[in-house]
Design an enzyme around this catalytic site. Structure first.
Site, PDB file in Angstrom:
ATOM      1  N   VAL A   1      12.325  10.065  11.228  1.00 23.28           N
ATOM      2  CA  VAL A   1      13.374   9.239  10.628  1.00 23.28           C
ATOM      3  C   VAL A   1      13.561   9.631   9.160  1.00 23.28           C
ATOM      4  O   VAL A   1      12.605   9.901   8.443  1.00 23.28           O
ATOM      5  CB  VAL A   1      13.004   7.747  10.733  1.00 23.28           C
ATOM      6  CG1 VAL A   1      14.157   6.878  10.236  1.00 23.28           C
ATOM      7  CG2 VAL A   1      12.641   7.388  12.171  1.00 23.28           C
TER       8      VAL A   1
ATOM      9  N   ASP B   1      -1.911  -8.534   4.107  1.00 28.20           N
ATOM     10  CA  ASP B   1      -2.357  -7.369   4.863  1.00 28.20           C
ATOM     11  C   ASP B   1      -2.486  -7.722   6.337  1.00 28.20           C
ATOM     12  O   ASP B   1      -3.087  -8.755   6.680  1.00 28.20           O
ATOM     13  CB  ASP B   1      -3.712  -6.916   4.305  1.00 28.20           C
ATOM     14  CG  ASP B   1      -4.076  -5.500   4.705  1.00 28.20           C
ATOM     15  OD1 ASP B   1      -4.006  -5.193   5.911  1.00 28.20           O
ATOM     16  OD2 ASP B   1      -4.444  -4.709   3.820  1.00 28.20           O
TER      17      ASP B   1
ATOM     18  N   TYR C   1      -3.741   9.844  13.833  1.00 32.08           N
ATOM     19  CA  TYR C   1      -2.528   9.024  13.777  1.00 32.08           C
ATOM     20  C   TYR C   1      -1.907   8.871  15.160  1.00 32.08           C
ATOM     21  O   TYR C   1      -1.545   7.765  15.583  1.00 32.08           O
ATOM     22  CB  TYR C   1      -1.523   9.646  12.813  1.00 32.08           C
ATOM     23  CG  TYR C   1      -0.170   8.968  12.813  1.00 32.08           C
ATOM     24  CD1 TYR C   1      -0.005   7.701  12.241  1.00 32.08           C
ATOM     25  CD2 TYR C   1       0.942   9.565  13.406  1.00 32.08           C
ATOM     26  CE1 TYR C   1       1.221   7.065  12.256  1.00 32.08           C
ATOM     27  CE2 TYR C   1       2.175   8.934  13.421  1.00 32.08           C
ATOM     28  CZ  TYR C   1       2.311   7.685  12.848  1.00 32.08           C
ATOM     29  OH  TYR C   1       3.530   7.050  12.870  1.00 32.08           O
TER      30      TYR C   1
ATOM     31  N   SER D   1       5.649   6.080  18.065  1.00 23.17           N
ATOM     32  CA  SER D   1       5.808   7.379  17.406  1.00 23.17           C
ATOM     33  C   SER D   1       5.960   8.517  18.402  1.00 23.17           C
ATOM     34  O   SER D   1       5.314   8.526  19.459  1.00 23.17           O
ATOM     35  CB  SER D   1       4.606   7.659  16.505  1.00 23.17           C
ATOM     36  OG  SER D   1       4.632   8.988  16.016  1.00 23.17           O
ATOM     37  N   SER D   2       6.772   9.493  18.021  1.00 23.24           N
ATOM     38  CA  SER D   2       6.919  10.707  18.839  1.00 23.24           C
ATOM     39  C   SER D   2       5.631  11.513  18.870  1.00 23.24           C
ATOM     40  O   SER D   2       5.456  12.382  19.737  1.00 23.24           O
ATOM     41  CB  SER D   2       8.063  11.567  18.303  1.00 23.24           C
ATOM     42  OG  SER D   2       7.813  11.966  16.967  1.00 23.24           O
TER      43      SER D   2
ATOM     44  N   ALA E   1       0.843  -1.202   0.000  1.00 30.29           N
ATOM     45  CA  ALA E   1       0.000   0.000   0.000  1.00 30.29           C
ATOM     46  C   ALA E   1       0.874   1.247   0.000  1.00 30.29           C
ATOM     47  O   ALA E   1       0.595   2.216  -0.703  1.00 30.29           O
ATOM     48  CB  ALA E   1      -0.925   0.001   1.209  1.00 30.29           C
TER      49      ALA E   1
ATOM     50  N   GLN F   1       6.766  -2.891  11.661  1.00 31.31           N
ATOM     51  CA  GLN F   1       6.873  -1.543  11.080  1.00 31.31           C
ATOM     52  C   GLN F   1       5.620  -1.164  10.284  1.00 31.31           C
ATOM     53  O   GLN F   1       5.444   0.004   9.930  1.00 31.31           O
ATOM     54  CB  GLN F   1       8.094  -1.463  10.144  1.00 31.31           C
ATOM     55  CG  GLN F   1       9.375  -2.050  10.707  1.00 31.31           C
ATOM     56  CD  GLN F   1       9.836  -1.361  11.975  1.00 31.31           C
ATOM     57  OE1 GLN F   1       9.889  -0.138  12.026  1.00 31.31           O
ATOM     58  NE2 GLN F   1      10.179  -2.144  12.998  1.00 31.31           N
TER      59      GLN F   1
END
Length: 326
Positions: free
Chosen positions: A179, A61, A149, A125-126, A39, A81
């Protein structure tokens, strides 16, 4: 184990970070399984691995539980990831972002628990720090999320914690901070800022900075992220597992300074780039003003020692983009 080799499943293995992880762990002699639905990842990223007898590609998926169960068969470690990244994407389509990042994550946790994998290391995630204004960001001080998110990534941490406490699954979350590096896609509506700006400058187009350019980020080179994944996966320190870590360099750079450095390094290849003007646009919804990680916890518990500063990593990234995309 697969054959006589330690087996690592890398979900999202055809994406930017996943591809670099596949490449690294293959070079270290592991058996690597890549699960990706393409994707946001690319087939050309994994094409070089297809003839390697220690590599297996599963096109599927993470929203399909049976696919997840197949992928974790005989796997020792999972490096998760796979996700739909991007704050703007989540604002435009919160339903799909939640399906992939929460339901898909839960599928992977459940499959890993049933398969009795040794450890589940996942991309956090930050963005989880949300509206917390404290700097530097310390793992146990977070605010309210500022985007769909960010909510999904925080829910990942909550689920991972519950799966450890309830089922005994070892988990480690890595809160990635901006990153960047080789193989990061410069195209598309949700391209990250560094590769996007590199491509624009190489085309002699003016990058558009959201806001006045004084927002700052802890830009983190890909090799530091690879190091953190390996340390989190293999650590034998009981205190180091079942927790989350900032994954960063521990320094911050403004967007203005980032673009100045980009122009400087690209000008080594094309002197005209130094004269390209920068355009400023409106601030972007959901963006936090400043991001700076404390990496003390990772240094103490994982012996993390990031090798690449922002400037060192940017020079490497610029050269890679010039050599591969010009």
């Amino acid at each position: 184990m697969i054959g006589n080799k330690t087996a690592v499943l890398i979900t999202g293995g055809a994406g930017f970070i996943g591809t670099n992880l596949c490449e690294y762990f293959l070079s270290k002699g592991y058996f690597v399984i890549c699960l990706d639905n393409f994707a946001t990842g690319f087939r050309h990223n994994v094409t070089p691995f297809l003839n390697n007898e220690n590599f297996r590609l599963i096109e599927g998926d993470i929203r399909n539980l049976e696919t997840c169960k197949v992928a974790v068969t005989d796997v020792d470690y999972v490096l998760h990831q796979a996700a739909l990244g991007s704050v703007p994407r989540s604002i435009n389509d919160p339903i799909t972002t939640n399906d992939v990042n929460v339901s898909g994550f839960l599928n992977m946790l459940s499959a890993s628990k049933e398969a009795q994998v040794k450890r589940f290391v996942y991309a956090a995630s930050s963005s989880t720090y949300g509206d917390s204004e404290s700097l530097p960001k310390v793992e146990d001080v977070i605010g309210k999320p500022l985007s769909p998110y960010a909510i999904t990534k925080y829910v990942n941490e909550l689920y991972a914690d519950i799966f450890n406490k309830t089922y005994g699954l070892e988990t480690v979350g890595l809160r990635y901070f901006n990153v960047f590096g080789r193989k990061q896609d410069p195209n598309g509506a949700y391209a990250a800022v560094i590769p996007k700006f590199v491509m624009q400058l190489m085309k002699h187009e003016s990058p558009i900075i959201n806001g006045d350019g004084n927002f700052s980020r802890d830009f983190t080179y890909i090799d530091n992220v690879i190091q953190m994944n390996e340390l989190a996966m293999l650590s034998e320190n009981p205190e180091a597992i079942n927790t989350v870590y900032n994954t960063a360099f521990g320094d911050r750079t403004t967007l203005n300074d980032m673009v100045t450095s980009l122009k400087e390094y690209l000008s080594d290849f094309d002197s005209e780039i130094s004269n390209i003007p920068i355009i400023h646009g409106p601030n972007r919804v959901g963006d936090i003003p400043h991001s700076l990680a404390s990496i003390d916890k990772a240094k103490k518990l994982l012996n993390y020692n990031p090798k690449y500063s922002f400037q060192q990593g940017l020079k490497e990234a610029v050269k890679w983009y010039w050599d591969n995309l010009k």
